[in-house]
Design a protein around this motif. Structure first.
Motif, short mmCIF file in Angstrom:
data_model
loop_
_atom_site.label_atom_id
_atom_site.label_comp_id
_atom_site.label_asym_id
_atom_site.label_seq_id
_atom_site.Cartn_x
_atom_site.Cartn_y
_atom_site.Cartn_z
N ALA A 313 -13.43 9.26 14.32
CA ALA A 313 -14.47 8.26 14.05
C ALA A 313 -14.54 7.94 12.57
O ALA A 313 -14.68 6.78 12.17
N GLN A 314 -14.44 8.97 11.73
CA GLN A 314 -14.49 8.76 10.29
C GLN A 314 -13.29 7.96 9.79
O GLN A 314 -13.41 7.13 8.88
N ALA A 315 -12.12 8.20 10.39
CA ALA A 315 -10.93 7.45 10.00
C ALA A 315 -11.10 5.97 10.34
O ALA A 315 -10.74 5.09 9.54
N LEU A 316 -11.64 5.69 11.51
CA LEU A 316 -11.90 4.30 11.87
C LEU A 316 -12.99 3.70 11.00
O LEU A 316 -12.94 2.50 10.69
N LEU A 317 -13.96 4.51 10.61
CA LEU A 317 -15.01 4.01 9.72
C LEU A 317 -14.42 3.56 8.39
O LEU A 317 -14.74 2.48 7.88
N GLU A 318 -13.53 4.37 7.84
CA GLU A 318 -12.87 3.99 6.58
C GLU A 318 -11.99 2.75 6.78
O GLU A 318 -12.00 1.82 5.96
N LYS A 319 -11.25 2.73 7.88
CA LYS A 319 -10.41 1.57 8.18
C LYS A 319 -11.25 0.30 8.31
O LYS A 319 -10.87 -0.78 7.82
N THR A 343 -14.57 -2.27 13.42
CA THR A 343 -15.94 -1.74 13.35
C THR A 343 -16.47 -1.42 14.73
O THR A 343 -17.16 -0.41 14.93
N ALA A 344 -16.16 -2.26 15.73
CA ALA A 344 -16.57 -1.98 17.11
C ALA A 344 -15.93 -0.69 17.62
O ALA A 344 -16.57 0.12 18.29
N GLU A 345 -14.65 -0.50 17.30
CA GLU A 345 -13.99 0.74 17.69
C GLU A 345 -14.68 1.95 17.06
O GLU A 345 -14.92 2.97 17.73
N ALA A 346 -15.00 1.83 15.79
CA ALA A 346 -15.68 2.93 15.11
C ALA A 346 -17.07 3.17 15.70
O ALA A 346 -17.51 4.32 15.81
N LYS A 347 -17.74 2.09 16.10
CA LYS A 347 -19.07 2.22 16.69
C LYS A 347 -19.01 2.99 18.00
O LYS A 347 -19.88 3.84 18.28
N ILE A 348 -18.01 2.73 18.80
CA ILE A 348 -17.86 3.46 20.06
C ILE A 348 -17.66 4.95 19.80
O ILE A 348 -18.35 5.80 20.37
N LEU A 349 -16.70 5.28 18.94
CA LEU A 349 -16.41 6.69 18.69
C LEU A 349 -17.58 7.40 18.01
O LEU A 349 -17.88 8.55 18.32
N SER A 350 -18.26 6.72 17.08
CA SER A 350 -19.37 7.36 16.38
C SER A 350 -20.53 7.63 17.33
O SER A 350 -21.20 8.67 17.23
N THR A 351 -20.78 6.71 18.25
CA THR A 351 -21.84 6.92 19.24
C THR A 351 -21.50 8.13 20.12
O THR A 351 -22.34 9.01 20.35
N GLU A 352 -20.27 8.16 20.60
CA GLU A 352 -19.88 9.22 21.52
C GLU A 352 -19.90 10.59 20.84
O GLU A 352 -20.38 11.57 21.41
N TYR A 396 -17.04 -2.16 24.25
CA TYR A 396 -15.84 -2.10 25.08
C TYR A 396 -15.45 -3.49 25.57
O TYR A 396 -14.27 -3.84 25.64
N SER A 397 -16.45 -4.29 25.92
CA SER A 397 -16.19 -5.66 26.36
C SER A 397 -15.53 -6.49 25.26
O SER A 397 -14.56 -7.22 25.49
N ILE A 398 -16.05 -6.35 24.04
CA ILE A 398 -15.47 -7.07 22.89
C ILE A 398 -14.00 -6.69 22.71
O ILE A 398 -13.13 -7.55 22.51
N LEU A 399 -13.72 -5.38 22.79
CA LEU A 399 -12.34 -4.92 22.59
C LEU A 399 -11.43 -5.45 23.69
O LEU A 399 -10.31 -5.91 23.42
N GLY A 400 -11.89 -5.36 24.93
CA GLY A 400 -11.05 -5.81 26.04
C GLY A 400 -10.73 -7.29 25.96
O GLY A 400 -9.57 -7.70 26.18
N LYS A 401 -11.73 -8.09 25.65
CA LYS A 401 -11.50 -9.53 25.55
C LYS A 401 -10.54 -9.87 24.41
O LYS A 401 -9.71 -10.78 24.53
N TYR A 402 -10.64 -9.10 23.31
CA TYR A 402 -9.79 -9.36 22.16
C TYR A 402 -8.34 -8.97 22.44
O TYR A 402 -7.41 -9.77 22.24
#
Length: 415
Positions: A313-319, A343-352, A396-402
């Protein structure tokens, strides 16, 4: 809530405004200094964090130290005298502070988001005026969300033209930081339905901030009801926020990345507390065949798994922070979408990981960790409360559509 039903019966419960800082805030030189200052402040903030949560003590001294440290101006552009540091650094600062006290970390969110919005949408004269306030140590609160609307982006608060000023009427809730702010940006609609930030003085007549935040988590975020009854705001302080979303900009991703950083901070605190408790207080399980809780193979595996997930999560946050830097510098549709997606990817992992780590804390540390004297329940309560912002099922919806259909994320403050 409609304008005709704005409630003013609680005006007697209004919290008085606080004084502006007597001296200008520090101006941070570089990323290394920002991180160093954040770590020092976090060490201080952690001392009474459990007591502040338990007794719901406002972090007034802590907030003054935080905003005067220079960390609240780190995204002010260099052209206006600010540090203009990387958003990767800004996110790390919020994570460090949030690991010590996530309420304090969250208080800075809307201030930093509004600073970013001013850079995006304001003209030069307005930028000079408002960035000068930020560099002095002036804190923005927020009066964005409305309690009774059908959707988060639906607003009934409006303003009308009054010459050099506008007059704002409405009612807000979830107003993080408003109690101890110096200026309160109010999201209000004009007669065309466009959303602006009407930045009111905290002491403006008709602006009432009530200390009625009752959530079981994030208890000292200085939130509550804001009543806006014919509040006069000079047009110099009327920021066209809607312009940040009528074309690709990084504004939404900036608001989001700060949410992510609060959650990785909570996760870091939970893992640290788990390790500390297992190493000093927990007992080995009866069937484990070991003398020390830290030698339990299942505990060892769990700590390794939690740490791995946090690091991801932290790696995605920096990315995400670096992607936001690129989108701020060159806000093309592609660059902005990339920033939103990472940022959406990081949000998913940080929440989990925030929810998982705060649950595992008690499982691994044992029954003794639930005793009130340790105050560890605040970490789970804070994680459960804060991660309700911007639900990850829609990420997850945002990621899938993208990735499946090449559809860029929507442009708004929740994306």
């Amino acid at each position: 809530m409609t304008l005709s039903t704005v409630k003013t019966d609680k005006a007697s419960a209004a919290v008085p405004a606080v004084a502006r800082p007597a001296a200008p805030a520090h101006i941070i030189k570089d990323d290394a200094e920002a991180l160093s200052i954040a770590r020092k402040l976090a060490s201080d903030f952690a001392v009474d964090a459990a007591k502040r949560d338990r007794e719901r003590i406002w972090p007034q001294a802590e907030l003054d130290a935080f905003s005067q440290s220079g960390l609240w101006s780190i995204n002010v552009p260099k052209a206006f005298g600010g540090p203009e540091l990387s958003y990767a650094t800004l996110a790390k600062v919020i994570e460090i502070i949030s690991a010590a006290d996530s309420s304090i970390g969250q208080v800075a969110q809307n201030h930093l988001g509004v600073v970013a919005a001013i850079r995006t949408v304001s003209d030069i004269e307005q930028q000079k005026l408002l960035f000068a306030e930020v560099l002095k140590g002036t804190r923005f609160g927020n009066a964005f969300s409305e309690f009774g609307s059908k959707r988060a982006a639906d607003f009934e608060t409006r303003f009308v033209d009054a010459g050099d000023d506008v007059i704002v009427n409405g009612q807000k809730f979830y107003s993080t930081g408003a109690l101890l702010a110096h200026l309160v940006p109010i999201v209000a609609l004009d007669d065309e339905g466009r959303a602006w930030y009407a930045i009111a003085d905290r002491a403006a007549p008709g602006l009432t901030v009530i200390d009625d935040w009752s959530s079981f988590g994030q208890r000292t975020t200085l939130s509550g009801t804001v009543i806006i009854d014919n509040v006069k705001v000079p047009k110099t302080h009327l920021v066209p926020g809607y312009k940040g979303y009528d074309k690709p900009t990084a504004d939404g991703a900036i608001f989001q990345i700060i949410q992510v950083a609060v959650d990785t901070g909570i996760a870091q605190a939970a893992i640290d507390e788990t390790v500390r408790f297992v190493r000093t207080k927990s007992r080995a399980w009866v069937d484990s065949g070991v003398d020390n809780a830290w030698d339990d193979p299942y505990t060892i595996q769990a700590i390794g798994s939690l740490t791995l997930r946090l690091h991801a999560a932290q790696a995605l946050l920096e990315k995400a922070g670096l992607a936001i830097d690129r989108a701020v510098a060159s806000p093309t549709a592609e660059a902005v979408a990339e920033a939103q997606i990472v940022t959406a990817e990081a949000k998913i992992l940080s929440t989990e990981i925030a929810i998982e780590a705060t649950n595992k804390l008690f499982e691994l540390a044992g029954t003794r960790s639930t005793l009130a004297e340790h105050g560890l329940d605040r970490l789970w309560r804070n994680a459960r409360t804060h991660t309700l912002h911007d639900p990850v099922r829609w990420k997850y919806s945002i990621l899938g559509k993208y990735f499946l259909n090449g559809e860029n994320p929507p442009l708004h403050a929740w994306s």
